[in-house]
Design an enzyme around this catalytic site. Sequence first.
Site, PDB file in Angstrom:
ATOM      1  N   LEU A 244       0.859  -1.174   0.000  1.00 28.67           N
ATOM      2  CA  LEU A 244       0.000   0.000   0.000  1.00 28.67           C
ATOM      3  C   LEU A 244       0.897   1.227   0.000  1.00 28.67           C
ATOM      4  O   LEU A 244       2.018   1.196   0.536  1.00 28.67           O
ATOM      5  CB  LEU A 244      -0.898   0.028   1.245  1.00 28.67           C
ATOM      6  CG  LEU A 244      -2.019  -1.001   1.356  1.00 28.67           C
ATOM      7  CD1 LEU A 244      -2.704  -0.870   2.711  1.00 28.67           C
ATOM      8  CD2 LEU A 244      -3.031  -0.838   0.236  1.00 28.67           C
ATOM      9  N   ASP A 245       0.402   2.325  -0.567  1.00 32.62           N
ATOM     10  CA  ASP A 245       1.145   3.586  -0.489  1.00 32.62           C
ATOM     11  C   ASP A 245       1.393   3.962   0.969  1.00 32.62           C
ATOM     12  O   ASP A 245       0.593   3.615   1.853  1.00 32.62           O
ATOM     13  CB  ASP A 245       0.350   4.721  -1.146  1.00 32.62           C
ATOM     14  CG  ASP A 245       0.237   4.569  -2.645  1.00 32.62           C
ATOM     15  OD1 ASP A 245       1.009   3.803  -3.238  1.00 32.62           O
ATOM     16  OD2 ASP A 245      -0.647   5.232  -3.234  1.00 32.62           O
ATOM     17  N   MET A 246       2.439   4.698   1.198  1.00 32.43           N
ATOM     18  CA  MET A 246       2.782   5.135   2.546  1.00 32.43           C
ATOM     19  C   MET A 246       1.618   5.847   3.227  1.00 32.43           C
ATOM     20  O   MET A 246       1.342   5.635   4.415  1.00 32.43           O
ATOM     21  CB  MET A 246       3.989   6.069   2.490  1.00 32.43           C
ATOM     22  CG  MET A 246       4.476   6.573   3.833  1.00 32.43           C
ATOM     23  SD  MET A 246       5.932   7.628   3.625  1.00 32.43           S
ATOM     24  CE  MET A 246       6.457   7.835   5.321  1.00 32.43           C
TER      25      MET A 246
ATOM     26  N   THR B 116      -1.572   5.549   2.687  1.00 28.70           N
ATOM     27  CA  THR B 116      -2.791   4.738   2.752  1.00 28.70           C
ATOM     28  C   THR B 116      -2.729   3.785   3.934  1.00 28.70           C
ATOM     29  O   THR B 116      -1.679   3.206   4.224  1.00 28.70           O
ATOM     30  CB  THR B 116      -2.970   3.937   1.453  1.00 28.70           C
ATOM     31  OG1 THR B 116      -2.942   4.829   0.341  1.00 28.70           O
ATOM     32  CG2 THR B 116      -4.276   3.172   1.450  1.00 28.70           C
TER      33      THR B 116
ATOM     34  N   ARG C 235      -5.857   7.178  -6.378  1.00 27.23           N
ATOM     35  CA  ARG C 235      -5.617   8.600  -6.161  1.00 27.23           C
ATOM     36  C   ARG C 235      -5.713   9.377  -7.476  1.00 27.23           C
ATOM     37  O   ARG C 235      -6.331  10.451  -7.550  1.00 27.23           O
ATOM     38  CB  ARG C 235      -4.247   8.797  -5.495  1.00 27.23           C
ATOM     39  CG  ARG C 235      -4.157   8.088  -4.153  1.00 27.23           C
ATOM     40  CD  ARG C 235      -2.739   7.934  -3.642  1.00 27.23           C
ATOM     41  NE  ARG C 235      -2.252   9.151  -2.994  1.00 27.23           N
ATOM     42  CZ  ARG C 235      -1.160   9.180  -2.234  1.00 27.23           C
ATOM     43  NH1 ARG C 235      -0.459   8.077  -2.018  1.00 27.23           N
ATOM     44  NH2 ARG C 235      -0.770  10.316  -1.669  1.00 27.23           N
TER      45      ARG C 235
END
Length: 237
Positions: A76-78, A80, A183
């Site tokens: 996951l993105d940082m 998120t 996003r």
Amino acid sequence: MFFSDASIAALNAQEIAYPPEFFQQFANDVTVYEDDDIWVVDKPAGLLSVDGKTLKVSLLARLERANPAVKLIHRLDMDTSGLLIFAKNAAAQTHISKQFIERLPQKKYQARVFGKWQEVGAKGEISAPVRYEPTLKPRHIVDRDWPKHALTLYEVLDFEVCQGQTVTRVALKPVTGRSHQLRVHMVHVGHVIIGDPIYAEGSALTVAPRLNLHAEHLRLKHPVLGAWMDWESPSPF
């Protein structure tokens, strides 16, 4: 989330100094489900999934300190938060990784986006290729000429007022798994996710203290049992 060189050095030093008990407690706190083959955790927002080039503070690194056998499957993105699954042996890692390649796992996210978007109950899809744009690092963009398609399904859940601004709560289901896909797709439809430190500006950025994107549901086949399993993590916003 962005850090200065001095902040990165301080965070790395602090991470090294933590005692073993810290990492075991962290692992306990984030665990949603665990058995001999898989480990499902709830990643906090603001924590990398894996170590970066300079910042050596991540979910994987912390879990490895608690159990060196843990193996990465997806990220996951940082910014998120939400559900991630790790393997605890090579066979489980291979089995679940193949599931992701074949797009068998079902993932659902919850987000709050800026402004009023459609009507409650509205459903649809966003099909727009997403690629990294090196001139806008670390941003990604929609590029209709890019050969790899990106598809997101959505459902409008509710409207809310956040610090005097109207926001829309939505469920997002990525069919493909491109970097920053959700996003960028929200930017593409004109409703950026609130609190997004990369894509949001002005009130859309300041109306929330963090990116309002959370991986709330994960469904896939257990690599040994063969049964479909589901995990839920309630939205923290």
